[in-house]
Write an enzyme that holds these catalytic residues in place. Structure first.
Site, PDB file in Angstrom:
ATOM      1  N   ASP A 131      38.947  47.046  48.332  1.00 48.63           N
ATOM      2  CA  ASP A 131      39.243  45.892  47.301  1.00 48.63           C
ATOM      3  C   ASP A 131      40.180  45.853  46.926  1.00 48.63           C
ATOM      4  O   ASP A 131      41.113  46.989  46.704  1.00 48.63           O
ATOM      5  CB  ASP A 131      37.873  45.496  46.147  1.00 48.63           C
ATOM      6  CG  ASP A 131      37.341  45.995  45.944  1.00 48.63           C
ATOM      7  OD1 ASP A 131      38.175  47.560  45.663  1.00 48.63           O
ATOM      8  OD2 ASP A 131      35.856  46.267  44.780  1.00 48.63           O
ATOM      9  N   ASN A 185      26.763  45.150  36.426  1.00 49.73           N
ATOM     10  CA  ASN A 185      26.043  44.451  36.132  1.00 49.73           C
ATOM     11  C   ASN A 185      25.746  43.691  37.976  1.00 49.73           C
ATOM     12  O   ASN A 185      25.514  42.590  38.675  1.00 49.73           O
ATOM     13  CB  ASN A 185      27.596  42.531  36.240  1.00 49.73           C
ATOM     14  CG  ASN A 185      28.226  43.203  37.292  1.00 49.73           C
ATOM     15  OD1 ASN A 185      28.734  43.103  37.758  1.00 49.73           O
ATOM     16  ND2 ASN A 185      29.772  41.750  37.308  1.00 49.73           N
ATOM     17  N   HIS A 222      27.548  43.885  41.202  1.00 50.55           N
ATOM     18  CA  HIS A 222      28.341  44.065  41.760  1.00 50.55           C
ATOM     19  C   HIS A 222      28.647  45.338  42.929  1.00 50.55           C
ATOM     20  O   HIS A 222      28.704  46.264  42.763  1.00 50.55           O
ATOM     21  CB  HIS A 222      30.211  43.278  41.527  1.00 50.55           C
ATOM     22  CG  HIS A 222      30.762  44.620  41.064  1.00 50.55           C
ATOM     23  ND1 HIS A 222      31.496  44.222  39.533  1.00 50.55           N
ATOM     24  CD2 HIS A 222      31.089  45.783  40.762  1.00 50.55           C
ATOM     25  CE1 HIS A 222      32.888  45.165  39.696  1.00 50.55           C
ATOM     26  NE2 HIS A 222      31.674  46.419  40.201  1.00 50.55           N
ATOM     27  N   GLU A 271      31.169  39.628  42.234  1.00 50.40           N
ATOM     28  CA  GLU A 271      30.356  39.192  41.791  1.00 50.40           C
ATOM     29  C   GLU A 271      29.170  38.550  41.210  1.00 50.40           C
ATOM     30  O   GLU A 271      28.632  38.045  42.387  1.00 50.40           O
ATOM     31  CB  GLU A 271      31.532  38.796  39.900  1.00 50.40           C
ATOM     32  CG  GLU A 271      32.618  39.476  40.273  1.00 50.40           C
ATOM     33  CD  GLU A 271      32.671  40.809  39.133  1.00 50.40           C
ATOM     34  OE1 GLU A 271      31.785  41.899  39.507  1.00 50.40           O
ATOM     35  OE2 GLU A 271      33.586  41.225  38.397  1.00 50.40           O
TER      36      GLU A 271
HETATM   37  P1  PGA Z   1      33.182  52.788  38.318  1.00 53.12           P
HETATM   38  O1  PGA Z   1      33.420  51.225  38.845  1.00 53.12           O
HETATM   39  O2  PGA Z   1      32.673  53.462  39.536  1.00 53.12           O
HETATM   40  O3  PGA Z   1      34.562  52.527  37.984  1.00 53.12           O
HETATM   41  O4  PGA Z   1      31.907  52.929  37.229  1.00 53.12           O
HETATM   42  C1  PGA Z   1      32.671  50.722  39.935  1.00 53.12           C
HETATM   43  C2  PGA Z   1      32.200  49.640  40.029  1.00 53.12           C
HETATM   44  O5  PGA Z   1      32.833  48.970  39.178  1.00 53.12           O
HETATM   45  O6  PGA Z   1      31.499  48.782  41.446  1.00 53.12           O
END
Ligand code: PGA
Length: 247
Positions: free
Chosen positions: A67, A136, A138, A143
């Site tokens: 992404d 959450n 994702h 999302e």
């Molecule tokens: P993080 O993010 O590794 O910074 O916790 C993970 C994500 O949101 O996929």
């Protein structure tokens, strides 16, 4: 799905790097699907160490990233292109021409999605897709939603994601509201998926995703249907699953 418990973040990072290193050794021309965020930083550091020790060669490896924030240039220090360059690509012998991240500055979002989708189809699915997981549930920036989106799309970031990522920006208002992300179909096309989770903030998402029902409200839950998934989660990230007696 194999779920491996790591003692802590460092242990998780070492184990993840071992698996990626094995893939690169077995298949020097592999395509790695790569992820950004705090979770994979230690994994990249371990891979860099292996490269510096002469144990790994990335010269023929290709990569595709999950992404990118819409509206940020690759030079912006919070863009995911910049993250990849500074946390990994600049320190190993991968050819940057063989690395792909969506272009956050594309004028036309639809065209950018179509172009990145076409590139993923040309490549034909990653040999190994590295994933973090959001609080959450994702994966990429897919999302919680009423559906699993298959292809590359432009997504409005969830309020909780903006809040979680505000730590990297001066203010919460500076966090982009939209991002380009590989859809779930593209992630599921990978031959092998390696998902990492560390810390209590991921414990609910880990429990819901891998021990609960498959629902687009918890996008990572779809991985239960993939034939070759390895989850490396540290004890804190597994704490709720353990409390519930499901792990
Ligand atoms: P993080 O993010 O590794 O910074 O916790 C993970 C994500 O949101 O996929």
């Amino acid at each position: 799905m194999r779920i491996i418990e790591a003692k802590n973040y460092d242990d998780m990072s070492k184990k993840a790097a071992e698996i990626i290193a094995a893939e690169v050794t077995l298949n020097p021309t592999c395509t790695l699907g790569l992820a950004t965020g705090s979770t994979p930083v230690g994994t990249y550091q371990n891979l860099i160490k292996k490269y510096e020790n002469g144990d790994l060669d990335f010269s023929q490896v290709h990569s595709v990233n999950l992404d990118e924030y819409k509206g940020l240039s690759g030079e912006h220090d919070q863009s995911y292109r910049y993250f990849m360059n500074t946390n990994f690509f600049n320190h190993v012998n991968i050819d940057k021409a063989n690395t792909s991240v969506p272009n956050g500055l594309s004028e036309d979002a639809k065209e950018e999605c179509a172009a990145y989708q076409a590139l993923l189809e040309r490549i034909g699915g990653a040999d190994l897709q590295l994933l973090g997981i959001g609080g959450n549930g994702h994966i990429g920036f897919n999302e919680p939603s009423n559906e699993f989106k298959k292809g590359v799309h432009c997504v409005q970031l969830a309020e909780s994601t903006i809040k979680a990522n505000a730590r990297f920006f001066e203010t919460e208002e500076d966090v982009p509201k939209y991002a380009y992300t590989m859809g779930i179909g593209n992630i599921m096309n990978a031959k092998m998926i390696l998902l990492l989770a560390s810390g209590e903030s991921k414990a609910q998402a880990v429990c819901d995703s891998f021990f609960g029902s498959i629902t687009p409200q918890v996008q990572a839950s779809i991985l239960q249907l993939h034939p070759n998934v390895i989850v490396i989660a540290d004890s804190d990230a597994l704490s709720i699953a353990k409390e519930k007696g499901v792990f």
